[in-house]
Design a protein around this motif. Structure first.
Motif, PDB file in Angstrom:
ATOM      1  N   UNK A 147       0.825  -1.205   0.000  1.00 34.54           N
ATOM      2  CA  UNK A 147       0.000   0.000   0.000  1.00 34.54           C
ATOM      3  C   UNK A 147       0.860   1.256   0.000  1.00 34.54           C
ATOM      4  N   UNK A 148       1.942   1.249   0.804  1.00 32.01           N
ATOM      5  CA  UNK A 148       2.797   2.436   0.840  1.00 32.01           C
ATOM      6  C   UNK A 148       3.459   2.633  -0.518  1.00 32.01           C
ATOM      7  N   UNK A 151       1.040   4.275  -2.668  1.00 28.39           N
ATOM      8  CA  UNK A 151       0.725   5.641  -2.268  1.00 28.39           C
ATOM      9  C   UNK A 151       1.779   6.629  -2.744  1.00 28.39           C
ATOM     10  N   UNK A 156      -0.844  10.240 -10.206  1.00 25.62           N
ATOM     11  CA  UNK A 156      -1.448  11.134  -9.241  1.00 25.62           C
ATOM     12  C   UNK A 156      -2.530  10.493  -8.397  1.00 25.62           C
ATOM     13  N   UNK A 157      -3.096   9.396  -8.890  1.00 30.18           N
ATOM     14  CA  UNK A 157      -4.184   8.771  -8.161  1.00 30.18           C
ATOM     15  C   UNK A 157      -3.704   7.645  -7.264  1.00 30.18           C
ATOM     16  N   UNK A 159      -2.453   7.700  -4.262  1.00 28.40           N
ATOM     17  CA  UNK A 159      -2.909   7.804  -2.882  1.00 28.40           C
ATOM     18  C   UNK A 159      -4.350   7.335  -2.749  1.00 28.40           C
ATOM     19  N   UNK A 160      -5.175   7.740  -3.736  1.00 28.40           N
ATOM     20  CA  UNK A 160      -6.577   7.341  -3.690  1.00 28.40           C
ATOM     21  C   UNK A 160      -6.707   5.821  -3.784  1.00 28.40           C
ATOM     22  N   UNK A 161      -5.930   5.212  -4.705  1.00 25.57           N
ATOM     23  CA  UNK A 161      -5.982   3.752  -4.856  1.00 25.57           C
ATOM     24  C   UNK A 161      -5.510   3.078  -3.586  1.00 25.57           C
ATOM     25  N   UNK A 163      -5.655   4.269  -0.552  1.00 26.25           N
ATOM     26  CA  UNK A 163      -6.683   4.445   0.476  1.00 26.25           C
ATOM     27  C   UNK A 163      -7.781   3.401   0.305  1.00 26.25           C
ATOM     28  N   UNK A 166      -6.525  -0.031   1.113  1.00 27.63           N
ATOM     29  CA  UNK A 166      -6.177  -0.221   2.514  1.00 27.63           C
ATOM     30  C   UNK A 166      -7.383  -0.670   3.336  1.00 27.63           C
ATOM     31  N   UNK A 167      -8.549  -0.078   3.051  1.00 26.16           N
ATOM     32  CA  UNK A 167      -9.745  -0.521   3.767  1.00 26.16           C
ATOM     33  C   UNK A 167     -10.049  -1.977   3.449  1.00 26.16           C
ATOM     34  N   UNK A 234      -8.103  -0.737  -9.897  1.00 23.20           N
ATOM     35  CA  UNK A 234      -7.621   0.574  -9.461  1.00 23.20           C
ATOM     36  C   UNK A 234      -6.222   0.481  -8.894  1.00 23.20           C
ATOM     37  N   UNK A 238      -2.708   2.069 -10.576  1.00 25.67           N
ATOM     38  CA  UNK A 238      -2.072   3.261 -10.028  1.00 25.67           C
ATOM     39  C   UNK A 238      -0.695   2.978  -9.446  1.00 25.67           C
TER      40      UNK A 238
ATOM     41  N   UNK B  20     -17.720   2.883   9.565  1.00 26.44           N
ATOM     42  CA  UNK B  20     -16.875   2.674   8.387  1.00 26.44           C
ATOM     43  C   UNK B  20     -17.657   2.917   7.101  1.00 26.44           C
ATOM     44  N   UNK B  32     -12.749   1.856  11.330  1.00 27.75           N
ATOM     45  CA  UNK B  32     -11.715   0.825  11.192  1.00 27.75           C
ATOM     46  C   UNK B  32     -11.050   0.544  12.534  1.00 27.75           C
ATOM     47  N   UNK B  86      -0.598   5.087   9.504  1.00 24.11           N
ATOM     48  CA  UNK B  86      -0.552   5.164   8.043  1.00 24.11           C
ATOM     49  C   UNK B  86      -1.837   5.754   7.484  1.00 24.11           C
ATOM     50  N   UNK B  90      -2.280   9.029   5.092  1.00 23.23           N
ATOM     51  CA  UNK B  90      -2.911   9.019   3.771  1.00 23.23           C
ATOM     52  C   UNK B  90      -4.061  10.006   3.727  1.00 23.23           C
ATOM     53  N   UNK B  94      -4.664  13.190   1.258  1.00 24.39           N
ATOM     54  CA  UNK B  94      -5.855  13.255   0.419  1.00 24.39           C
ATOM     55  C   UNK B  94      -6.664  14.504   0.680  1.00 24.39           C
ATOM     56  N   UNK B  97      -5.103  17.218  -1.190  1.00 25.71           N
ATOM     57  CA  UNK B  97      -5.228  17.130  -2.638  1.00 25.71           C
ATOM     58  C   UNK B  97      -6.655  17.382  -3.119  1.00 25.71           C
ATOM     59  N   UNK B  98      -7.618  16.761  -2.439  1.00 26.26           N
ATOM     60  CA  UNK B  98      -8.999  16.843  -2.927  1.00 26.26           C
ATOM     61  C   UNK B  98      -9.803  17.933  -2.221  1.00 26.26           C
ATOM     62  N   UNK B 109     -10.045   7.778 -10.092  1.00 27.94           N
ATOM     63  CA  UNK B 109      -9.616   6.566 -10.782  1.00 27.94           C
ATOM     64  C   UNK B 109     -10.690   6.003 -11.696  1.00 27.94           C
TER      65      UNK B 109
END
Lengths: 498, 111
Positions: A147-148, A151, A156-157, A159-161, A163, A166-167, A234, A238, B20, B32, B86, B90, B94, B97-98, B109
């Motif tokens: 994951x790191x 990230x 550019x995406x 971090x989103x991927x 995130x 990670x869940x 995704x 990424x 969550x 989480x 972590x 993140x 984010x 950025x967003x 994405x």
């Protein structure tokens, strides 16, 4: 008598190299040499381990801390584990070579190589460990390092991927912990060899079916099996190219390994139900992955969906449950990891030479017209994925169909036969768009890109294992035969304790 | 006591799942963490009430408690510490950025 410490060397060497890489984080060249040397050494050790375990006919066991089996943590290298370790080490070594020649900015990130090596540690450790909770720890190490790495991607995406993934990976970890608790309550042990002794005598009582179901859920998320695949395109798109090649080729094989372990060692009484589910989900994945890969607009995304379809073939092979189909699943898993990592690296190479760094079809279309060498490699990779001779993909598809005919599963065979045509359609369409079409956007092609040595080596293996398939087929057959009989594993781990 | 623990595990887990599934990413991160605490409690309950004394080497005779679930929880807690750090990092990147905490806005994405 060999020193059993060799069993954990493929786990220890990348970990030590990762720590060394962290120590000299200021010197990037030094880090990449350490990573290359570490992975080369651990690849050599795993090949040696493969020869030893195959020659001895018995699993080699290392008991950590010198505690005997049900009390300490065992590391057991049976032929199945060593088969997967060798497969992943070959691909990881190629990944380090690619990363060393890559032009990505994220490769210069001081923790890139250490994280890559910890990913190798987690993957190898998860294959070699003989303890369910230790498996959880290695899976967490693998999930966090990958994951790191995503990230920090140039994309550019990333971090989103990261995130989103990670869940999902945390949910998988929670399911694994629930399963660990349920196993411990009903059996009183977490050692896989000890579980293999206890579980058949318990039948369906207590929390055992629940433990099996939770463990299934973990491995389904990890291998991106059909209903749990949505994070995978995704995440694999990424990630930085060397990392996405690892994720799509070998990290998904962790779930495959888990399914084989569950059905042949830990949950043998529940195996029939698990296998029935795997066939259905595998076929659904093959159809859905093939259709989705045809509709994508990005080469890497297409290859990620293709992984969903190809892992489906492996799951169907495990699900049919005969010795021949397990052999086919192992051959397919090995060959797919070589072809898929080569293809993702070539896609990354093309993206690195495009005017805008992206693997989108609108960007890379026509960018391969002046690159005959890349074109040849890409074409052979396409043949390998689609299963056309003389590549190894042909051998794996043929062994799956052979196993299906042998098991008498003609409906399933018809479905996967039709949907394996999809592979040919989307790979050839990608090849024609990249290497034959006129470029869609203006801009000069860059004179230098990522090094093509790693994909060239992998494509050489794809061709070599297609023409000289005998050794791999024999090895997979022997692995499947030994995995089906778990008594040797139990005896080696438990040392005759009842 | 068993009933009470069972309810505590169930409630923690249910609250974690509810949080969550919220659209706000901070609330989903909180969910989480709550779920990971619920699971620690679940693991603890697998070894609780078997013995009464703490288990250590060279202890006085008695009925020692099963130490393995406690060791498992210790490992799980350490891992969840790293995970929390972590996920916060993140989320920090984010949100810069967003410029939003709404997970429905994170659609870069799928476009």
């Amino acid at each position: 008598m060999v020193n059993p410490i060799i069993v954990i060397l493929p786990v220890l060497i990348p970990a030590v190299a990762g720590v060394l890489g962290l120590i000299c984080h200021r010197y990037q060249r030094c880090q990449s040499w350490i990573a290359l040397a570490g992975m080369a050494l651990s690849l050599a050790v795993s090949l040696k381990l493969l020869v030893l375990v195959r020659g001895a006919g018995l699993p080699l066991v290392f008991q950590a801390g010198g505690w005997a089996a049900p009390f300490g943590i065992s590391f057991a290298a049976d032929l199945l584990a060593v088969f997967f370790v060798t497969m992943s080490q070959v691909v990881l070594f190629a990944g380090v070579i690619y990363a060393a020649g890559a032009k990505d900015r994220c490769v210069a990130y001081p923790a890139f190589y250490p994280l890559f090596l910890f990913l190798a540690t987690g993957l190898t450790g998860a294959f070699l460990t003989g303890d369910v909770f230790n498996l959880f720890v290695f899976i967490e190490l693998l999930a966090i390092s990958s994951t790191v790495l995503t990230a920090v991607s140039d994309d550019g995406f990333g971090t989103e991927a990261a995130f989103k993934y990670f869940f999902m990976s945390q949910l998988a970890a929670f399911f694994m912990l629930l399963s660990v608790g349920a196993i411990y309550v009903s059996c009183g042990t977490l050692n896989m060899g000890h579980l293999a002794q206890i579980v058949p005598s318990l039948g369906e009582q207590g929390m055992l079916p629940m433990a099996a179901a939770f463990l299934m859920a973990t491995f389904m998320i990890k291998s991106a099996t059909f209903p749990f695949h949505f994070w995978q395109p995704d995440f694999h798109t990424a990630a930085p190219t060397p990392v996405s090649a690892m994720l799509s080729a070998v990290v998904v094989k962790l779930g495959v390994y888990g399914f084989i372990r569950m059905t042949t060692l830990i949950f043998v009484p529940q195996g029939e139900m698990i296998r029935g589910l795997l066939v259905v989900l595998g076929i659904a994945g093959i159809i859905f992955g093939g259709l989705a890969a045809m509709g994508t607009h990005n080469v890497k995304r297409m290859l990620a969906y293709s992984t969903l379809a190809q892992v489906g073939f492996v799951l169907v092979g495990i699900g049919w449950g005969t010795a021949l189909s397990l052999t086919a699943a192992l051959i397919f898993a090995f060959n797919h990891s070589l072809a898929k990592s080569a293809m993702l690296m070539l896609a990354g190479h093309l993206a690195s030479r495009a005017p805008v760094k992206s693997a989108d079809f609108s960007v890379v279309a026509g960018r391969g017209r002046g690159l005959p060498f890349t074109g040849i490699l890409f074409f052979i990779g396409c043949l390998g994925l689609a299963g056309i001779p003389p590549t190894n993909g042909f051998i794996s598809k043929m062994s799956v169909f052979n196993a299906g005919i042998n098991a008498g599963q003609f409906y399933g065979l018809a479905l996967i036969g039709i949907s394996s045509v999809f592979t040919l359609v989307y790979t050839m369409r990608a090849f024609m768009r990249i290497f034959w079409q006129a470029p869609e956007i203006s801009g000069e092609i860059r004179s230098s890109g990522d090094l093509r040595l790693a994909p060239a080596l992998l494509v050489l293996l794809v061709l070599g294992l297609g023409i000289f398939a005998g050794p791999l087929v024999d090895l997979a057959g022997e692995t499947a035969a030994r995995a089906a009989d778990n008594q040797a594993y139990v005896t080696a781990v438990m040392g005759g304790i009842k | 006591m068993e009933i009470l623990t069972a309810f505590a595990i169930g409630l923690t887990f249910a609250a974690g799942v509810y949080q969550m599934l919220q659209r706000n990413v901070i609330r989903s991160a909180i969910g989480l963490m709550m779920m990971s605490n619920g699971i620690s409690l679940y693991l603890l309950s697998t070894g609780a009430w078997i013995g009464e004394k703490a288990a250590y080497v060279g202890q006085a005779p008695g009925d020692p408690v099963d130490p393995l679930p406690q060791a498992l929880i210790l490992t799980a807690i350490v891992i969840s510490l790293g995970i929390t750090a972590f996920i916060l990092a993140v989320m920090f990147i984010m949100s810069k950025r967003y410029k939003t905490c709404d997970s429905d806005a994170l659609t870069g994405l799928s476009r």
